[in-house]
Design an enzyme around this catalytic site. Structure first.
Site, mmCIF file in Angstrom:
data_model
loop_
_atom_site.group_PDB
_atom_site.id
_atom_site.type_symbol
_atom_site.label_atom_id
_atom_site.label_comp_id
_atom_site.label_asym_id
_atom_site.label_seq_id
_atom_site.Cartn_x
_atom_site.Cartn_y
_atom_site.Cartn_z
ATOM 1 N N ARG A 189 34.593 40.021 36.834
ATOM 2 C CA ARG A 189 34.450 41.519 38.086
ATOM 3 C C ARG A 189 33.714 42.085 39.390
ATOM 4 O O ARG A 189 33.810 42.428 40.221
ATOM 5 C CB ARG A 189 33.346 42.974 37.029
ATOM 6 C CG ARG A 189 34.228 42.614 36.083
ATOM 7 C CD ARG A 189 33.214 43.735 34.875
ATOM 8 N NE ARG A 189 32.645 44.435 35.069
ATOM 9 C CZ ARG A 189 31.618 45.190 34.561
ATOM 10 N NH1 ARG A 189 30.961 44.878 33.515
ATOM 11 N NH2 ARG A 189 31.514 46.853 34.831
ATOM 12 N N ASP A 220 31.379 41.779 27.623
ATOM 13 C CA ASP A 220 30.764 42.802 28.088
ATOM 14 C C ASP A 220 30.679 44.239 27.015
ATOM 15 O O ASP A 220 32.370 44.020 27.548
ATOM 16 C CB ASP A 220 30.038 43.414 29.309
ATOM 17 C CG ASP A 220 28.964 42.470 30.061
ATOM 18 O OD1 ASP A 220 28.551 42.002 30.197
ATOM 19 O OD2 ASP A 220 29.377 41.881 31.455
ATOM 20 N N ARG A 267 30.771 35.552 25.728
ATOM 21 C CA ARG A 267 30.316 36.854 25.725
ATOM 22 C C ARG A 267 30.736 37.855 26.608
ATOM 23 O O ARG A 267 30.513 37.681 27.626
ATOM 24 C CB ARG A 267 28.986 36.944 25.850
ATOM 25 C CG ARG A 267 27.691 35.361 24.753
ATOM 26 C CD ARG A 267 26.080 35.640 25.491
ATOM 27 N NE ARG A 267 25.873 34.979 24.554
ATOM 28 C CZ ARG A 267 24.936 34.525 24.368
ATOM 29 N NH1 ARG A 267 23.728 35.420 25.793
ATOM 30 N NH2 ARG A 267 24.308 33.600 23.688
#
Length: 247
Positions: A200, A52, A50
């Protein structure tokens, strides 16, 4: 029902992420709509990971069960035609029929991600929404040195979102390299799986090392703290790319 594997490229700028959601368009939803337009049958598309909102992919992998046989190239071209008509920023790079036991998510052995930083005084024009713009110089060698502290099997509580749904914060990071080509700094990460916001969080933390505010020892201290509050800032999503999945 034949199962098809698809390799997918997308620009995540205008999507809420890979996963279908009620609050906006998703990549998963775009592909499912294209399959419905082609087959007239509802279908569930499952992805290898998944991503973002704002995160891109050059090699996301997904699978879907269809009710009839398709030549892989015909399926790819037909889905791309429907995606193009809908003006989606999604492209099916490859399609292939696979055994029923193949699962895009659970069969994956390694996932590869890229995070791009462009370090230069002038703002980005062509690369806007494709990289994190940093206007001041960055020491990529210091970032790479600090990155090696994170390689291996660790409790990565510091570097995962508080909303992460993984059962355990322990992961094995196979690779975290930082290289530079002109103004472009690339951070490449490889692991079997990653925690939510882990890459990130790495990028934002290592950037602190690159601009001299942190040392590699500070990164080690943050890792060992096992505390989300010890993490550096989370880097923006536009620099992140899902590159490849190994099976």
């Amino acid at each position: 029902m034949p199962r098809f594997r698809m390799t997918v490229e997308y620009d995540g700028s205008n999507y809420v992420g890979w996963q279908r959601q009620d609050n906006g368009p998703s990549v998963q939803g775009a592909i499912e709509k294209a399959i419905v337009a082609l087959t007239r049958e509802p279908v569930l598309v499952r992805g290898a990971g998944r991503t973002d909102s704002g995160v891109h992919a050059r090699g996301q992998v997904a699978h879907a069960d269809l009710s009839r046989q398709w030549k892989p190239d015909t399926l790819r071209n037909a889905l791309n035609a429907y995606l193009g008509q809908a003006r989606e920023q999604v492209s099916i790079l490859e399609a292939a029929e696979v055994p029923d036991e193949f699962d895009a998510r659970f069969s994956a052995l390694r996932r590869h991600y890229l995070y791009r930083i462009i370090s230069r005084p002038s703002p980005l024009a062509l690369e806007a929404k494709r990289a994190w713009w940093v206007s001041k110089p960055i020491d990529h060698e210091a970032m790479h040195e600090a990155a090696q502290i994170l390689v291996g099997r660790h409790d990565f509580t510091t570097f995962r979102s508080t909303h992460c749904q993984a059962n355990s914060p322990v992961r094995t990071l196979d690779r975290l390299d930082v290289i530079r080509n002109g103004d472009v700094i690339e951070m490449r990460a490889t692991a079997q799986s990653f925690l939510h916001n882990q890459i990130r969080s790495f990028a934002g933390t290592l950037k602190l090392v690159g601009d001299g505010r942190w040392t590699p020892d500070d990164v080690r201290t943050a890792l060992e703290a096992r505390d989300r509050k010890a993490c550096g800032p989370v880097a923006p999503p536009e620099g992140l790319y899902f590159m490849q999945v190994d099976y």
